[in-house]
Design an enzyme around this catalytic site. Sequence first.
Site, short mmCIF file in Angstrom:
data_model
loop_
_atom_site.label_atom_id
_atom_site.label_comp_id
_atom_site.label_asym_id
_atom_site.label_seq_id
_atom_site.Cartn_x
_atom_site.Cartn_y
_atom_site.Cartn_z
N ASP A 28 0.85 -1.19 0.00
CA ASP A 28 0.00 0.00 0.00
C ASP A 28 0.89 1.24 0.00
OD1 ASP A 28 -1.74 2.06 0.47
OD2 ASP A 28 -2.58 1.24 2.32
N ILE A 29 0.84 2.02 -1.09
CA ILE A 29 1.73 3.18 -1.19
C ILE A 29 1.42 4.24 -0.14
CG2 ILE A 29 2.19 2.83 -3.64
CD1 ILE A 29 0.30 5.24 -4.18
N ALA A 39 -2.51 5.70 -9.32
CA ALA A 39 -3.06 6.97 -8.82
C ALA A 39 -4.55 6.80 -8.58
CB ALA A 39 -2.83 8.09 -9.84
N TRP A 40 -5.09 7.73 -7.82
CA TRP A 40 -6.54 7.85 -7.69
C TRP A 40 -6.99 8.71 -8.86
CZ3 TRP A 40 -10.06 7.06 -3.24
CH2 TRP A 40 -11.34 7.58 -3.47
N THR A 41 -7.81 8.17 -9.76
CA THR A 41 -8.22 8.91 -10.95
C THR A 41 -9.73 9.15 -11.04
OG1 THR A 41 -8.27 6.84 -12.22
CG2 THR A 41 -6.23 8.15 -12.30
N ASP A 99 -2.91 16.85 -16.78
CA ASP A 99 -3.29 18.18 -17.23
C ASP A 99 -4.11 18.92 -16.18
OD1 ASP A 99 -5.16 16.04 -17.94
OD2 ASP A 99 -6.45 17.60 -18.75
N TYR A 144 -8.70 16.41 -7.31
CA TYR A 144 -7.82 15.51 -8.07
C TYR A 144 -6.56 16.25 -8.53
CZ TYR A 144 -6.02 12.85 -12.04
OH TYR A 144 -5.19 12.19 -12.92
N LYS A 191 -2.66 15.67 -7.19
CA LYS A 191 -1.61 15.26 -8.14
C LYS A 191 -0.48 16.28 -8.16
CE LYS A 191 -1.37 12.28 -10.69
NZ LYS A 191 -0.65 10.99 -10.50
N TRP A 212 -6.32 12.41 -20.97
CA TRP A 212 -7.30 11.68 -21.78
C TRP A 212 -6.77 10.29 -22.17
CZ3 TRP A 212 -10.21 15.37 -25.65
CH2 TRP A 212 -10.57 16.55 -24.99
#
Length: 290
Positions: free
Chosen positions: A36-37, A60-62, A102, A125, A129, A150
């Site tokens: 678990d990071i 990542a959480w996206t 982005d 988000y 990031k 994307w």
Amino acid sequence: MKVLVTGVGGQLGYDVCKVLSSRKIDHVGVDRKDFDITNEQATHDYIVNYHPDAVIHCSAWTAVDRAEDELEMVKAVNTEGPRNIAKACREIGAKMLYISTDYVFPGDGDCFYEPEDPTGPLGAYGATKLGGELAVRELLDRYYIVRISWVFGINGNNFVKTMLRLAETKTELNVVCDQIGSPTYTADLAPLLCDMIETEKYGIYHATNEGVCSWAEFAEEIFKIAGKRVTVHHIPTSEYPTRAVRPLNSRMSKDKLEQMGFHRLPTWQDALKRYMAVLSEVNHQQCGKL
């Protein structure tokens, strides 16, 4: 060289590991089941024990909308997770490549954002990031930050798969037309990332397929290639409210790639055509096994 890849179960991590395998580069792909990071000790122990020369951090959480309501969790994954990895990399002298987005930019105007332009995320988000970026930059000298947008690939869900699924039952769709950006095919991006970590060309980069489009134009190209008769109604973002604010301008300059001796990725239209051919073949193989 020995490489650790996080997020092997996702679109990008899957393709990065495929490229490393094809190049016969010693590597391991890990996911949440491995460590678990967000747990600093577990992250430290795994990385120090494996002792890679480089870490490509793809996980990542996206879930952009959910991020607005689960800020503590998304911050743990997108900011503290990279910090924990960077600390371990610093201890063993490993390079780190961090995948960003982005969404770190405010998305105003119509210019192409340069890697060093001021940031200004609009929501949770993007903010988390960006927090990950800052943690990596604070802790390491030998880092690459690569901002993408994307994303679509074979291993996972994405806009292309969603449009194709909707085309099975819909003949008309409303799709946003005032958010402009560049699709990124993970099979094109992965070789670039693997090239990058074999150099000492550290810094912040933007890497997407060439060309820009709106989500509506992206959808139209998907249906055109697939031979689907679906009418796409172009609507403004204001008519498609979401929990999180999306950047209207996700144009990112890739000039730095060329300046540093890296190749730009193919056009997004070319990438989409190749991706959909692979997707069709995968679906055909799966149907053949039923």
